[in-house]
Scaffold this motif. Structure first.
Motif, PDB file in Angstrom:
ATOM      1  N   GLY A 128       0.836  -1.188   0.000  1.00 54.22           N
ATOM      2  CA  GLY A 128       0.000   0.000   0.000  1.00 54.22           C
ATOM      3  C   GLY A 128       0.873   1.240   0.000  1.00 54.22           C
ATOM      4  O   GLY A 128       2.106   1.161  -0.031  1.00 54.22           O
ATOM      5  N   ASP A 129       0.250   2.396   0.000  1.00 57.19           N
ATOM      6  CA  ASP A 129       0.998   3.654   0.069  1.00 57.19           C
ATOM      7  C   ASP A 129       1.498   3.855   1.497  1.00 57.19           C
ATOM      8  O   ASP A 129       0.726   3.756   2.448  1.00 57.19           O
ATOM      9  N   VAL A 130       2.792   4.115   1.630  1.00 61.61           N
ATOM     10  CA  VAL A 130       3.392   4.310   2.950  1.00 61.61           C
ATOM     11  C   VAL A 130       4.181   5.617   2.927  1.00 61.61           C
ATOM     12  O   VAL A 130       5.264   5.698   2.361  1.00 61.61           O
ATOM     13  N   ASP A 166       8.268   9.023   0.125  1.00 61.47           N
ATOM     14  CA  ASP A 166       6.863   8.654   0.306  1.00 61.47           C
ATOM     15  C   ASP A 166       6.576   7.510  -0.666  1.00 61.47           C
ATOM     16  O   ASP A 166       6.504   7.714  -1.884  1.00 61.47           O
ATOM     17  N   TYR A 167       6.457   6.298  -0.138  1.00 61.59           N
ATOM     18  CA  TYR A 167       6.264   5.117  -0.978  1.00 61.59           C
ATOM     19  C   TYR A 167       4.829   5.021  -1.476  1.00 61.59           C
ATOM     20  O   TYR A 167       3.882   5.429  -0.803  1.00 61.59           O
ATOM     21  N   GLU A 168       4.681   4.427  -2.653  1.00 65.70           N
ATOM     22  CA  GLU A 168       3.373   4.095  -3.205  1.00 65.70           C
ATOM     23  C   GLU A 168       3.338   2.608  -3.518  1.00 65.70           C
ATOM     24  O   GLU A 168       4.380   1.978  -3.754  1.00 65.70           O
ATOM     25  N   ALA A 169       2.143   2.040  -3.523  1.00 60.91           N
ATOM     26  CA  ALA A 169       1.993   0.618  -3.836  1.00 60.91           C
ATOM     27  C   ALA A 169       2.610   0.314  -5.195  1.00 60.91           C
ATOM     28  O   ALA A 169       2.295   0.983  -6.180  1.00 60.91           O
ATOM     29  N   GLY A 170       3.485  -0.662  -5.250  1.00 60.94           N
ATOM     30  CA  GLY A 170       4.206  -1.023  -6.468  1.00 60.94           C
ATOM     31  C   GLY A 170       5.674  -0.644  -6.428  1.00 60.94           C
ATOM     32  O   GLY A 170       6.470  -1.157  -7.204  1.00 60.94           O
ATOM     33  N   ARG A 204       0.504  -0.137   9.083  1.00 58.77           N
ATOM     34  CA  ARG A 204       1.581  -0.100   8.092  1.00 58.77           C
ATOM     35  C   ARG A 204       1.980  -1.524   7.753  1.00 58.77           C
ATOM     36  O   ARG A 204       2.392  -2.282   8.620  1.00 58.77           O
ATOM     37  N   MET A 205       1.874  -1.891   6.460  1.00 56.54           N
ATOM     38  CA  MET A 205       2.148  -3.258   6.030  1.00 56.54           C
ATOM     39  C   MET A 205       3.253  -3.276   4.983  1.00 56.54           C
ATOM     40  O   MET A 205       3.297  -2.417   4.091  1.00 56.54           O
ATOM     41  N   SER A 206       4.123  -4.280   5.072  1.00 59.43           N
ATOM     42  CA  SER A 206       5.209  -4.412   4.104  1.00 59.43           C
ATOM     43  C   SER A 206       5.677  -5.861   4.052  1.00 59.43           C
ATOM     44  O   SER A 206       5.340  -6.679   4.908  1.00 59.43           O
ATOM     45  N   CYS A 207       6.481  -6.161   3.035  1.00 65.24           N
ATOM     46  CA  CYS A 207       7.088  -7.488   2.861  1.00 65.24           C
ATOM     47  C   CYS A 207       8.602  -7.346   2.794  1.00 65.24           C
ATOM     48  O   CYS A 207       9.119  -6.369   2.247  1.00 65.24           O
ATOM     49  N   ASP A 208       9.302  -8.331   3.336  1.00 61.80           N
ATOM     50  CA  ASP A 208      10.744  -8.460   3.168  1.00 61.80           C
ATOM     51  C   ASP A 208      11.012  -9.755   2.409  1.00 61.80           C
ATOM     52  O   ASP A 208      10.720 -10.845   2.912  1.00 61.80           O
TER      53      ASP A 208
END
Length: 319
Positions: free
Chosen positions: A178-180, A225-229, A252-256
């Motif tokens: 998502g946007d972070v 400022d991150y965006e999805a993708g 706040r969600m993310s993957c490593d």
């Protein structure tokens, strides 16, 4: 003679912004030169936004089923029921540094779409260009679902090599689900810090439990400022940290995901082939349809290294 004060870079402001490396995907030499110089690369919109948001929604559905979302908002917005979140202890949600309880994390780890994203062709193509070899995605994928708990801790500055070992030329892909924004607590990187080698650590709260000691290092913290993708990738010796979540109620969600080159003599620490959590692969694979995602690392031909617990502390120092 008056001594120059020692700089503690853990306290330095985040001054810079990432440069998009997408144009360099057509110029492998320039891409590798930037990776060698900066220890990190940022790619704007590398993965289709809809792919990322689909996985985001699946994770949110798991949280909704556990009564942790605010029904007044669309599920995709990622708004938590803060009162429900705070009924859990911080210790429960801090389990394994992932931000959710063991039960919730088991459900996320069982998502075929979560593990499939690590094999997305856009990611594999990028790493082929970076490595000059076929990339190997570590199966030990990590999800971070940082709920807005009153006692939530940020992830301190650290180097991934301490936790994964194997080869230093292992790279992490950090992908926001998502946007972070900066305010939501995205990842910041100490650009060029991989050149300092393996640094000393001290105990600290937050995921991983260790904070890298940075006094005297003259590198610049950067973020965006991150965006999805979007995809941020960095070397296992590159120092990075999360920023505090300043957005009320927002998850706040993310993957490593981690990758290394499949080249002759490749070394890996065996725990990188295990699930992230106390599960078995056969348990997590239940209901999956893609056979190519299962046990794909068997018979790859790695050399195995032994995890060295002592390197966590042998360089400990005080500024």
């Amino acid at each position: 003679m008056k001594q120059r004060p020692v700089k503690d870079n853990n306290l330095s402001p985040i001054a810079g912004a990432f440069q998009d490396s997408s144009p360099l995907l057509a110029d492998p030499e320039s891409l590798r030169n930037r990776a060698e110089k900066d220890g990190m690369l940022f790619f704007k919109g590398l993965i289709p936004r809809e792919t990322v948001l689909k996985l985001r929604l699946e994770v949110m559905e798991i949280l909704e089923s556990r009564g942790l979302t605010d029904s007044r908002y669309p599920l995709i917005d990622g708004i938590a029921d803060v009162e429900a979140v705070n009924r859990h202890s911080d210790e429960e949600l801090r389990w394994n540094g992932v931000g959710v309880t063991m039960d919730i994390y088991r459900a996320i780890q069982g998502l075929e779409s979560f593990h499939a994203m690590a094999h997305h062709e856009k990611l594999l193509s990028m790493y082929r260009t970076l490595f000059g070899y076929e990339p190997f995605p570590h199966p030990r994928n990590i999800a971070r679902v940082m709920l807005p708990h009153r006692e939530a801790k940020v992830t301190p500055s650290h180097q991934d090599f301490l936790h994964i070992q194997g080869e230093t030329e292992t790279w992490t892909a950090w992908i926001p689900l998502g946007d972070v924004s900066r305010q939501l607590g995205g990842l910041a990187v100490l650009k060029g810090s991989h050149k300092a080698g393996l640094l000393g650590v001290t105990e600290a709260p937050g995921a991983g439990g260790l904070e890298t000691i940075l006094c005297g290092l003259d590198y610049e913290w950067q973020t965006i400022d991150y965006e999805a993708g979007d995809v941020l990738t960095f070397n296992s010796l590159t120092v990075h940290k999360s920023m505090p979540n300043q957005v009320s109620g927002q998850i706040r969600m993310s993957c490593d995901f981690r990758y290394q080159a499949l080249k002759p003599g490749a070394v890996i620490e065996p725990r990188s082939l295990l699930p992230h959590g106390p599960y078995t692969w056969d348990e997590l694979y239940e209901g999956w349809t893609r056979e190519d995602l299962k046990h794909y690392w068997k018979n790859v031909g790695f050399h195995y290294s032994e995890f060295d617990e002592s390197i966590r502390w042998q360089k400990e120092k005080i500024c």
